[in-house]
Design a protein around this motif. Structure first.
Motif, PDB file in Angstrom:
ATOM      1  N   UNK A 112       0.827  -1.211   0.000  1.00 29.74           N
ATOM      2  CA  UNK A 112       0.000   0.000   0.000  1.00 29.74           C
ATOM      3  C   UNK A 112       0.861   1.262   0.000  1.00 29.74           C
ATOM      4  N   UNK A 113       2.005   1.192   0.695  1.00 31.01           N
ATOM      5  CA  UNK A 113       2.936   2.324   0.652  1.00 31.01           C
ATOM      6  C   UNK A 113       3.394   2.553  -0.790  1.00 31.01           C
ATOM      7  N   UNK A 114       3.697   1.453  -1.496  1.00 30.13           N
ATOM      8  CA  UNK A 114       4.105   1.564  -2.889  1.00 30.13           C
ATOM      9  C   UNK A 114       3.006   2.145  -3.765  1.00 30.13           C
ATOM     10  N   UNK A 115       1.774   1.723  -3.520  1.00 30.25           N
ATOM     11  CA  UNK A 115       0.646   2.264  -4.283  1.00 30.25           C
ATOM     12  C   UNK A 115       0.469   3.752  -4.005  1.00 30.25           C
ATOM     13  N   UNK A 116       0.587   4.114  -2.724  1.00 27.25           N
ATOM     14  CA  UNK A 116       0.451   5.524  -2.348  1.00 27.25           C
ATOM     15  C   UNK A 116       1.566   6.362  -2.963  1.00 27.25           C
ATOM     16  N   UNK A 117       2.761   5.797  -3.042  1.00 27.79           N
ATOM     17  CA  UNK A 117       3.893   6.501  -3.642  1.00 27.79           C
ATOM     18  C   UNK A 117       3.581   6.908  -5.087  1.00 27.79           C
ATOM     19  N   UNK A 118       2.856   6.022  -5.796  1.00 28.82           N
ATOM     20  CA  UNK A 118       2.548   6.269  -7.206  1.00 28.82           C
ATOM     21  C   UNK A 118       1.101   6.746  -7.398  1.00 28.82           C
ATOM     22  N   UNK A 119       0.428   7.071  -6.283  1.00 29.47           N
ATOM     23  CA  UNK A 119      -0.959   7.578  -6.333  1.00 29.47           C
ATOM     24  C   UNK A 119      -1.911   6.618  -7.039  1.00 29.47           C
ATOM     25  N   UNK A 120      -1.724   5.334  -6.770  1.00 28.33           N
ATOM     26  CA  UNK A 120      -2.624   4.308  -7.304  1.00 28.33           C
ATOM     27  C   UNK A 120      -3.542   3.857  -6.174  1.00 28.33           C
ATOM     28  N   UNK A 121      -4.835   4.158  -6.220  1.00 30.19           N
ATOM     29  CA  UNK A 121      -5.741   3.791  -5.138  1.00 30.19           C
ATOM     30  C   UNK A 121      -5.946   2.279  -5.068  1.00 30.19           C
ATOM     31  N   UNK A 122      -6.160   1.724  -3.880  1.00 25.64           N
ATOM     32  CA  UNK A 122      -6.343   0.269  -3.756  1.00 25.64           C
ATOM     33  C   UNK A 122      -7.560  -0.232  -4.516  1.00 25.64           C
ATOM     34  N   UNK A 123      -8.555   0.650  -4.734  1.00 24.47           N
ATOM     35  CA  UNK A 123      -9.746   0.237  -5.478  1.00 24.47           C
ATOM     36  C   UNK A 123      -9.396  -0.173  -6.903  1.00 24.47           C
ATOM     37  N   UNK A 124      -8.323   0.406  -7.450  1.00 23.11           N
ATOM     38  CA  UNK A 124      -7.897   0.028  -8.801  1.00 23.11           C
ATOM     39  C   UNK A 124      -7.459  -1.431  -8.846  1.00 23.11           C
ATOM     40  N   UNK A 125      -6.772  -1.850  -7.786  1.00 23.85           N
ATOM     41  CA  UNK A 125      -6.329  -3.243  -7.707  1.00 23.85           C
ATOM     42  C   UNK A 125      -7.528  -4.159  -7.502  1.00 23.85           C
ATOM     43  N   UNK A 126      -8.457  -3.734  -6.640  1.00 23.82           N
ATOM     44  CA  UNK A 126      -9.651  -4.538  -6.394  1.00 23.82           C
ATOM     45  C   UNK A 126     -10.498  -4.665  -7.656  1.00 23.82           C
ATOM     46  N   UNK A 127     -10.594  -3.573  -8.416  1.00 28.96           N
ATOM     47  CA  UNK A 127     -11.350  -3.614  -9.674  1.00 28.96           C
ATOM     48  C   UNK A 127     -10.711  -4.594 -10.654  1.00 28.96           C
ATOM     49  N   UNK A 128      -9.372  -4.632 -10.671  1.00 23.12           N
ATOM     50  CA  UNK A 128      -8.691  -5.563 -11.564  1.00 23.12           C
ATOM     51  C   UNK A 128      -8.945  -7.006 -11.142  1.00 23.12           C
ATOM     52  N   UNK A 129      -8.978  -7.241  -9.826  1.00 23.32           N
ATOM     53  CA  UNK A 129      -9.295  -8.584  -9.344  1.00 23.32           C
ATOM     54  C   UNK A 129     -10.727  -8.968  -9.701  1.00 23.32           C
ATOM     55  N   UNK A 130     -11.643  -8.004  -9.591  1.00 16.60           N
ATOM     56  CA  UNK A 130     -13.038  -8.261  -9.966  1.00 16.60           C
ATOM     57  C   UNK A 130     -13.137  -8.582 -11.461  1.00 16.60           C
ATOM     58  N   UNK A 131     -12.348  -7.862 -12.264  1.00 15.92           N
ATOM     59  CA  UNK A 131     -12.368  -8.107 -13.707  1.00 15.92           C
ATOM     60  C   UNK A 131     -11.925  -9.525 -14.026  1.00 15.92           C
ATOM     61  N   UNK A 132     -10.951 -10.008 -13.275  1.00 13.69           N
ATOM     62  CA  UNK A 132     -10.412 -11.343 -13.526  1.00 13.69           C
ATOM     63  C   UNK A 132     -11.264 -12.449 -12.926  1.00 13.69           C
ATOM     64  N   UNK A 133     -12.151 -12.104 -12.010  1.00 10.64           N
ATOM     65  CA  UNK A 133     -12.930 -13.117 -11.294  1.00 10.64           C
ATOM     66  C   UNK A 133     -13.761 -13.945 -12.269  1.00 10.64           C
ATOM     67  N   UNK A 134     -13.657 -15.247 -12.150  1.00  9.72           N
ATOM     68  CA  UNK A 134     -14.424 -16.139 -13.003  1.00  9.72           C
ATOM     69  C   UNK A 134     -13.754 -16.453 -14.318  1.00  9.72           C
ATOM     70  N   UNK A 135     -12.580 -15.856 -14.551  1.00  6.45           N
ATOM     71  CA  UNK A 135     -11.827 -16.133 -15.766  1.00  6.45           C
ATOM     72  C   UNK A 135     -10.670 -17.057 -15.407  1.00  6.45           C
ATOM     73  N   UNK A 136     -10.473 -18.096 -16.191  1.00  2.00           N
ATOM     74  CA  UNK A 136      -9.373 -19.011 -15.882  1.00  2.00           C
ATOM     75  C   UNK A 136      -8.047 -18.285 -15.980  1.00  2.00           C
TER      76      UNK A 136
END
Length: 235
Positions: free
Chosen positions: A200-224
């Motif tokens: 999270x420190x690394x994400x904050x350093x680059x101003x990447x919100x954690x929701x972006x990571x969660x959204x990417x996980x949601x996008x991948x959900x159900x895909x092999x």
């Protein structure tokens, strides 16, 4: 030399035992042990106590499965109190709290300071809403990055720059690997928390919100995994 020969038991043959988490030093409980309980703890490597109400020896977790694997045994200067540092599985308290000390007296009122723990297959989940903690922690990290308060560990990381933060993430990832190989659930939880924090420190350093990571996980959900990698040209 036997430990029981060193200790000073009271007139009932008992000694208080303070039990703390080996990994974070959280005080879990206070119980009592007699000579037999101490000897069984030493023999098995798991915490045994003596119940004053039931007048019998008992092993922590013998019915609940919330065992305490002893990692270190200490005793005080007067030799009349024991301290067990343990690897706690699940909740230490019979109320399903991690620690028996889950309440505090605050401004004339008693309030709970620790949520109930639910234990599924030995993995600990808190009943509070954990989803919000990533955003709360991220916001705090952003504040530290902006204000750079003196004495703040996080501020020092931001001042050190990306290379230092990346190095810490790598170090914490290595600790998670060690915890996995040690087959220790408590250690794995503790080290994973360290890794997520530094990530999270690394994400904050680059101003990447954690929701972006969660959204990417949601996008991948159900895909092999194979199909998802193929869509990115991965192998």
């Amino acid at each position: 030399m036997n430990l029981t020969d060193i200790l000073k038991l009271d007139d009932r043959g008992l000694i208080p035992v303070i039990t703390v988490d080996f990994y974070n030093n959280q005080v879990l409980m206070l119980a009592y042990a007699n000579r037999e309980a101490i000897e069984m703890s030493l023999k098995t490597g798991y915490a045994h106590y003596f119940s004053r109400s039931r007048n019998k020896l008992w092993m922590k977790g013998e019915t609940s499965g919330h065992t305490q694997k002893i990692k270190q045994i200490l005793f005080d200067c007067d030799e009349d109190t024991l301290l067990y540092k343990v690897e706690q599985k699940g909740a230490a308290c019979h109320t399903s709290h991690r620690s028996c000390f889950y309440r505090e007296f605050y401004r004339g009122e008693v309030r709970e300071i620790e949520p109930v723990i639910e234990d599924f297959d030995g993995i600990i989940y808190k009943t509070e809403e954990n989803d919000d903690i990533l955003r709360k922690l991220y916001d705090l990290l952003q504040k530290r990055k902006e204000e750079l308060p003196e004495g703040s560990y996080t501020a020092k990381l931001f001042i050190s720059g990306t290379d230092k933060i990346a190095k810490k993430i790598g170090e914490e990832a290595s600790e998670v690997i060690i915890a996995l190989k040690n087959n220790s659930q408590s250690e794995l939880v503790y080290e994973s928390a360290d890794l997520i924090f530094h990530l999270l420190v690394g994400l904050a350093e680059k101003d990447v919100p954690p929701e972006s990571v969660l959204d990417e996980l949601k996008r991948r959900f159900g895909i092999s995994g194979d199909k998802e990698k193929a869509s990115r040209g991965g192998f």
